[in-house]
Design an enzyme around this catalytic site. Structure first.
Site, PDB file in Angstrom:
ATOM      1  NE  ARG A  70      -3.861   0.307   0.416  1.00 21.95           N
ATOM      2  CZ  ARG A  70      -4.819   0.089  -0.473  1.00 21.95           C
ATOM      3  NH1 ARG A  70      -4.867   0.812  -1.580  1.00 21.95           N
ATOM      4  NH2 ARG A  70      -5.711  -0.863  -0.279  1.00 21.95           N
ATOM      5  NE  ARG A  93      -2.791  -4.500  -6.913  1.00 21.41           N
ATOM      6  CZ  ARG A  93      -3.636  -3.710  -6.251  1.00 21.41           C
ATOM      7  NH1 ARG A  93      -3.261  -2.516  -5.851  1.00 21.41           N
ATOM      8  NH2 ARG A  93      -4.875  -4.124  -5.993  1.00 21.41           N
ATOM      9  CG  HIS A 162      -2.558   2.762  -8.246  1.00 16.94           C
ATOM     10  ND1 HIS A 162      -2.574   3.471  -7.078  1.00 16.94           N
ATOM     11  CD2 HIS A 162      -3.839   2.372  -8.457  1.00 16.94           C
ATOM     12  CE1 HIS A 162      -3.817   3.503  -6.608  1.00 16.94           C
ATOM     13  NE2 HIS A 162      -4.593   2.870  -7.411  1.00 16.94           N
ATOM     14  CG  ASP A 207     -11.544   6.451  -7.657  1.00 23.27           C
ATOM     15  OD1 ASP A 207     -11.845   5.414  -7.017  1.00 23.27           O
ATOM     16  OD2 ASP A 207     -10.735   6.460  -8.609  1.00 23.27           O
ATOM     17  CD  GLU A 266      -4.115   5.679  -9.593  1.00 18.54           C
ATOM     18  OE1 GLU A 266      -4.773   6.026  -8.601  1.00 18.54           O
ATOM     19  OE2 GLU A 266      -4.471   4.763 -10.371  1.00 18.54           O
TER      20      GLU A 266
HETATM   21  O1  TA6 Z   1      -6.833   4.115  -8.866  1.00 13.49           O
HETATM   22  C1  TA6 Z   1      -7.923   4.364  -8.024  1.00 13.49           C
HETATM   23  C2  TA6 Z   1      -8.498   3.036  -7.565  1.00 13.49           C
HETATM   24  O2  TA6 Z   1      -9.017   2.306  -8.650  1.00 13.49           O
HETATM   25  C3  TA6 Z   1      -9.556   3.325  -6.502  1.00 13.49           C
HETATM   26  O3  TA6 Z   1     -10.855   3.115  -6.984  1.00 13.49           O
HETATM   27  C4  TA6 Z   1      -9.172   2.358  -5.394  1.00 13.49           C
HETATM   28  O4  TA6 Z   1      -9.735   1.089  -5.634  1.00 13.49           O
HETATM   29  C5  TA6 Z   1      -7.656   2.368  -5.565  1.00 13.49           C
HETATM   30  O5  TA6 Z   1      -7.478   2.236  -6.958  1.00 13.49           O
HETATM   31  C6  TA6 Z   1      -6.898   1.381  -4.748  1.00 13.49           C
HETATM   32  O6  TA6 Z   1      -7.177   0.080  -5.155  1.00 13.49           O
HETATM   33  P1  TA6 Z   1      -6.483  -1.113  -4.293  1.00 13.49           P
HETATM   34  O7  TA6 Z   1      -6.903  -2.363  -4.961  1.00 13.49           O
HETATM   35  O8  TA6 Z   1      -4.987  -0.882  -4.356  1.00 13.49           O
HETATM   36  O9  TA6 Z   1      -6.987  -0.927  -2.883  1.00 13.49           O
END
Ligand code: TA6
Length: 293
Positions: A70, A93, A162, A207, A266
């Site tokens: 994270r 990932r 991301h 988002d 991202e």
């Molecule tokens: O990039 C934004 C997103 O798609 C959000 O909707 C949220 O889901 C974020 O990615 C994080 O996703 P994750 O699977 O890493 O918790």
């Protein structure tokens, strides 16, 4: 491009066990330090010697098999977002990548090339090769290189770096460079909207998937008095995300207050900007991160 120094300080590459005993590599150059885990080829830190870290990493992040880290720079491939019955944001990932090459450059930069081994999950796709080159100097440059090794089938995929950026206070930043672009607003059930602000402020969950957006985005951090630049090539999607309070509380690997200290900008090719690669062809998406006061 790094300004070549007269007597480049020799770069240092160190292999060590990081958090969760996961193998990682630390790269120190004359300008900066970076950390990359083999798990997900995940860059977790990039810090210029005279600055605060550019990347955010959650204090609550997991460092374990089959779980994404994270923070830092999750490598999202070969799909972005949710897929029925499959892991969110693709499998790249949460898999171990291999180190294929370490390339010290004469100016003191270091590049490291990673390769995604052929995992069973790739079976649903035509044969492909995914490589990721991370270059560390006064900037951090990332290249995601995908080759369609099929002789007859096209390879359709999404990709996204991301990236979680560290900010002092998300309420005191603006995100610039997206005015005029259409975006899909995930908070409004993916409604299509147009960005009206040159300086986007964040005061609730954000988002957004900006479409056909290939330009440079800047994060202006008033409290740290710095600007982070996200420049890119061959990427037409930019996603801006902050979970805000409710979503932060729902994420077990993210502190309840940590939404104040990060913003994701991202760089990818996702949704309607997904790529279709002809047999034998290669696509390289390049993202360069830098900061200045
Ligand atoms: O990039 C934004 C997103 O798609 C959000 O909707 C949220 O889901 C974020 O990615 C994080 O996703 P994750 O699977 O890493 O918790």
């Amino acid at each position: 491009m790094a300004t070549a120094s007269k007597n480049p300080v020799p770069a240092r590459v160190t292999f060590l066990d990081g958090r969760g005993e996961m193998p990682m590599v630390e790269i120190t150059t004359a300008w900066s330090t970076a950390e990359i885990y083999l798990h997900g080829a995940h860059v977790t830190n990039f810090k210029k010697h005279d600055e605060a870290p550019i990347l955010f990493l959650s204090q609550c992040s997991r460092f374990e098999a089959n779980q994404p880290i994270r923070g830092g720079i999750p490598v999202i491939f070969p799909w972005f977002g949710a897929r029925e019955g499959m892991t969110m944001h693709g499998f790249a990932r949460i898999k171990a990548w291999e180190i294929k090459e370490i390339i010290p450059a004469p100016d003191g930069s270091v590049s490291m090339r990673f390769r995604l081994p052929n995992y069973p999950e790739a079976g649903a796709y035509p044969p492909f090769l995914a490589e990721y080159v991370v270059t560390v100097n006064e900037a951090l440059t990332l290249e995601l290189i995908v080759t369609n090794n099929s002789t007859e089938e096209s390879l359709e995929f999404e990709e996204c770096l991301h990236t979680y950026f560290a900010v002092e206070d998300v309420g005191a930043i603006t995100v610039a460079g997206l005015k005029g672009h259409s975006y899909l607003d995930k908070v409004a059930n993916f409604a299509k909207k147009t960005e009206m602000d040159q300086a986007i402020r964040i005061a609730s969950e954000v988002d957004r998937i900006y479409l056909d957006a290939s330009g440079t985005v800047e994060i202006h951090d008033a409290k740290l008095k710095r600007v982070i630049r996200v420049a890119k090539e061959n990427s037409t999607s930019t996603v801006v995300w902050n979970p805000w309070i409710a979503k932060a509380q729902q994420m077990p690997d993210f502190g309840n207050e940590e939404y104040q200290k990060m913003v994701c900008v991202e760089s990818g090719n996702v949704n309607v900007n997904k790529l279709t690669l002809a047999p034998g062809k290669t696509s390289t998406m390049k993202v360069t991160l830098n900061s200045h006061h």
